[in-house]
Every structure is written in structure tokens, then in C-alpha cells.
Write a protein that holds these residues in place. Structure first.
Motif, short mmCIF file in Angstrom:
data_model
loop_
_atom_site.label_atom_id
_atom_site.label_comp_id
_atom_site.label_asym_id
_atom_site.label_seq_id
_atom_site.Cartn_x
_atom_site.Cartn_y
_atom_site.Cartn_z
N VAL A 126 9.29 -9.05 10.16
CA VAL A 126 9.68 -8.12 11.18
C VAL A 126 9.67 -6.76 10.93
O VAL A 126 10.08 -5.69 11.51
N THR A 127 9.41 -6.56 9.40
CA THR A 127 9.35 -5.19 9.03
C THR A 127 7.84 -5.05 8.20
O THR A 127 7.50 -5.88 7.71
N PRO A 128 7.48 -3.87 8.13
CA PRO A 128 6.25 -3.64 7.22
C PRO A 128 6.47 -4.14 5.83
O PRO A 128 5.56 -4.65 5.02
N ASP A 129 7.58 -3.77 5.21
CA ASP A 129 7.90 -4.10 3.90
C ASP A 129 7.96 -5.65 3.84
O ASP A 129 7.54 -6.21 2.60
N GLU A 130 8.50 -6.35 4.62
CA GLU A 130 8.49 -7.88 4.51
C GLU A 130 6.95 -8.29 4.51
O GLU A 130 6.94 -9.37 3.63
N ALA A 131 6.25 -7.85 5.43
CA ALA A 131 4.75 -8.04 5.49
C ALA A 131 4.01 -7.97 4.21
O ALA A 131 3.33 -8.75 3.70
N ALA A 132 4.33 -6.64 3.34
CA ALA A 132 3.74 -6.40 2.16
C ALA A 132 4.34 -7.30 1.16
O ALA A 132 3.52 -7.70 0.22
N ALA A 133 5.35 -7.64 1.18
CA ALA A 133 5.97 -8.63 0.12
C ALA A 133 5.46 -10.09 0.27
O ALA A 133 5.21 -10.75 -0.85
N ALA A 134 5.31 -10.52 1.45
CA ALA A 134 4.77 -11.69 1.71
C ALA A 134 3.21 -11.85 1.51
O ALA A 134 2.72 -12.62 0.74
N SER A 159 -4.78 -7.08 0.81
CA SER A 159 -3.87 -6.38 -0.02
C SER A 159 -2.32 -6.02 0.50
O SER A 159 -2.41 -6.14 1.92
N SER A 160 -1.57 -5.84 -0.20
CA SER A 160 -0.07 -5.60 0.36
C SER A 160 -0.12 -4.25 1.22
O SER A 160 0.50 -4.57 2.28
N ASP A 161 -0.79 -3.35 0.55
CA ASP A 161 -0.77 -1.92 1.44
C ASP A 161 -1.48 -2.23 2.90
O ASP A 161 -0.99 -1.68 3.77
N GLU A 162 -2.44 -2.90 2.97
CA GLU A 162 -3.22 -3.50 4.16
C GLU A 162 -2.33 -4.18 5.07
O GLU A 162 -2.09 -3.64 6.22
N ALA A 163 -1.65 -5.05 4.47
CA ALA A 163 -0.89 -5.86 5.31
C ALA A 163 0.46 -4.90 6.08
O ALA A 163 0.77 -5.27 6.94
#
Length: 392
Positions: A126-134, A159-163
Motif C-alpha cells: 500500500v506504499t511505494p516503500d513496501e513495493a520496493a522492499a518486496a 529493480s526496487s527503484d522501478e517498483a
């Protein structure tokens, strides 16, 4: 007066028109229930009866249907409204699929949780940071809205940045949750299921990464039996074992991988390909079932059909040519181009990028595909990139 079939909103790529025509062929009076029919050009063409209602409000849909005399069924050709239609049908005591099962299938996170054993590893974010961690945990991933359709908002992220960046965009566009799932690389298929029966498997052709725009389909496809079996297993687990669905899977590492379940007929004119290749009119079968009428499911022919979509780039159309020539090429049934000279085109990385199509038949899958490819190559849509305003 003919019994009424209520169509709650509509698909915008051709199937909505087919639903209305199928209803009429069965002696039903199709009535479109909509907030506004301006998105559906076929309404005027068919002189379709229209009732205005707030289709985003299930109670309003039920009330509008109840106010119509002689309603025999309620359905929709749009994935966004098929649950609403199913709930209205149940409320009115009419035939229809289980609305709760449809709700599970439409919620990609809910479906993933039930089907962990069939699909790739995933995370709901539900957040961009959660997506990057996933993405950091899963590697190359696909990021998509938890609720969506037609490849809208679906993107591969390396990559995490793209996610993180793509998730930020999806949330800004209105998504409340995204699914981040391990990317599966391999040929993609869809299984077309009607009333719990596997009608056929479709081979899918995708456009360039990082998006997943479908550029073509081949019906029927030669695919491992495990593809169809996995689709049936997935539908049963979601409570839609006797329902209608378009189930997308990939084949990799010697096994099928579930991509998603769409609790409706396929889009992309796949039902039309099925009719041409196998003699099964899936739209008419769905409409008949919605109205509680007998359904003839006997196949009438067996050949092969392929469709290739016209997907030009963004910019201003400067030339359209070759459509008439494509129409008379061997095996070609249809050649349609919706782009016009002077039209400004935008691209979104979804099905809305398609500007026409060709359909071809052949005695073998290879022949049908080659004929569709040849007709597709004959059509030219030239596009001039949009001018960039001069800076001051």
C-alpha cells in the motif's frame, strides 16, 4: 412484449455490441443500464433501449432493474460491472453466477492468497516503500493494481527503484493497493471456461516490455494439458467452479503458473475467434444462461483462427494505408483500422493502445497465424511524433 435482458454498462472493444445482438437473436429485448451511453457508439447504431442509473450503486441497479417489466436476466459484458450485475440478479431471483466468487476473482490479492500453490510469490503493498522492499526480496517483478482489467497499470519492474516509482504512480492514479509478484518468463496462454467447461486454450502474443499489451491471439492453441487443469483447479478454489472465466497462465520450469482469473468471457475478440474456429458462440451461450434459457454447447466446426492487433506509437497519424488490400488476402475474414489521418494518438501500455485488427483462418494453427501476420504487415499506420513546445 419481448422479455428483457438488462446489460449493466458495457465492454468498449466490441463484445458489448455482440451481447446486445445475441439477446435479440434469442428473442430478448436488450436494455442498457448506464450512467451515460456516450462511450458506446453501437447504442445508436442498434437503436438500443437505454435506462439511466447510477451503476456505481448496487442498490440503484437493483431498483432500476426491478422497475422494468418483464426482466428475464441481468448481466454485463464489462468486468468492472459483472459483480454488480450478478448481485442484482441474485437479489431479483434471476439466474447468474455467485457474486461472492466473482468478488474474490476480481480482487487480485484475495485470489492470490487462495491460490498460493498455483502462482508466483507475491506481496500486497500500500506504499511505494513496501513495493520496493518486496521487489528487493523477489527480484524481477510485475507490479499491478489489486483491482483492474485489460492490462491497465500492469508493468514489469527490474529493480526496487522501478517498483517504487511505478507503485507511486498507480497510487496517485487512484489504486489503494498493488500486487507485486515475481515475474514468470515463458509462453502465455489463456483458458476459456464456460459454465465450468474448458472450451479451448488460447495462445497469446504480447508486445514489448515493460508492458503486457496483447498484440494477438491464436485459437485453439496446442498447450500442455496441465494448463487447462490448473485453470479448473483455480476456479474451484475461488468458488467459481461452474462459472465463466478467462484464466491467464504462463508455462515455465515445466509447470503452469497462474497469472490471474478474470470472471467473465475473454476480451480481445477471443469469443469471435472461438466462433470462427470451433463453431461455439460463447456470447450467445452466456446471454442465454443469464436469461435462464436452454444453451446449445455443441461445437460446429474445427479450424484455426488468429487475430493480430494494430498498435502504432504515440503521435499524430499522417497515413493509413493497406486496409482494403489486407481484407482480400487469403484467409482474412476481417481487417479493421480505427485510426484516422490527423488523429492524435496516446499510448498507455494497455489494451487501449490498439487501433484495429485483422482476423484470419487457416486449416492449421501455423497457417492461420501466418495469414494474420501477413495481413497485419500490409496495413501501415504512419505516425509523426508529437511536437515538443519550444522553451522560453
Amino acid at each position: 412484449m419481448a422479455p428483457v435482458l438488462v446489460l449493466v454498462e458495457s465492454n468498449t472493444t466490441g463484445t458489448g455490441r455482440d451481447f446486445a445482438l445475441a439477446a435479440r437473436s434469442l428473442g430478448l429485448r436488450p436494455v442498457l443500464l448506464t450512467k451515460g451511453e456516450r462511450h458506446y457508439p453501437y447504442v445508436a447504431e442498434l437503436d438500443l433501449d437505454v435506462v439511466r442509473a447510477d451503476t456505481a450503486d448496487p442498490a440503484a441497479v437493483v431498483a432500476a432493474c426491478a422497475a422494468l417489466p418483464g426482466v428475464r436476466g441481468v448481466t454485463s459484458s464489462s468486468e468492472y460491472f459483472i459483480e454488480t450485475a450478478a448481485r442484482a440478479a441474485r437479489e431479483l431471483g434471476l439466474p447468474g453466477p455467485d457474486p461472492d466468487a466473482i468478488a474474490v476473482c476480481r480482487d487480485k490479492m484475495a485470489a492470490r492468497k487462495r491460490l498460493r500453490h498455483l502462482g508466483p510469490d507475491f506481496a500486497g503493498c500500500v506504499t511505494p516503500d513496501e513495493a520496493a522492499a518486496a521487489a528487493a526480496r523477489l527480484g524481477a517483478v510485475v507490479v499491478k493494481p489489486a483491482r483492474g482489467s485489460g492490462s491497465i497499470g500492469v508493468r514489469a519492474c527490474a529493480s526496487s527503484d522501478e517498483a517504487r516509482e511505478w507503485t507511486q504512480r498507480l497510487l496517485a492514479d487512484g489504486a489503494t493497493e498493488v500486487v507485486v509478484e515475481q515475474e514468470i518468463v515463458g509462453p502465455e496462454f489463456s483458458v476459456e471456461v464456460l459454465a465450468g467447461e474448458v472450451v479451448c486454450v488460447t495462445a497469446k502474443h504480447l508486445g514489448p516490455a515493460p508492458f503486457f499489451v496483447e498484440y494477438g491471439h491464436d485459437v485453439p492453441a496446442a498447450a500442455p494439458d496441465a494448463i487447462a487443469e490448473a485453470a479448473k483447479t483455480a476456479l474451484a478454489a475461488c468458488g467459481l467452479g461452474d462459472g465463466t472465466a478467462h484464466v491467464e497462465l504462463r508455462w515455465a520450469h515445466g509447470r503452469p503458473w497462474l497469472i490471474e482469473i478474470n470472471p467473465r468471457l475473454a476480451g480481445g475478440l477471443i469469443p469471435r475467434l472461438v466462433r470462427h474456429a470451433l463453431g461455439r458462440d460463447l456470447v450467445t451461450e452466456v446471454v442465454a444462461a443469464a436469461a435462464g434459457m436452454p444453451v446449445d454447447r455443441r461445437p460446429g466446426t474445427h479450424t484455426h483462427a488468429s487475430i493480430r492487433f494494430l498498435v502504432p506509437g504515440a503521435g499524430t497519424v499522417t497515413e493509413v494505408s493497406g486496409v482494403d488490400e489486407a481484407r482480400v488476402m487469403p484467409g482474412v475474414l476481417e481487417a479493421v483500422c480505427t485510426a484516422a489521418v490527423g488523429q492524435d494518438l496516446e499510448t498507455t501500455g494497455s489494451f487501449t493502445d490498439r487501433r484495429g485488427y485483422v482476423v484470419a483462418l487457416g486449416p492449421t494453427a501455423a497457417t492461420a497465424a501466418a495469414r494474420a501476420d501477413a495481413a497485419h504487415a500490409r496495413i501501415r499506420i504512419a505516425v509523426a511524433p508529437a511536437a515538443v513546445p519550444a522553451s522560453r
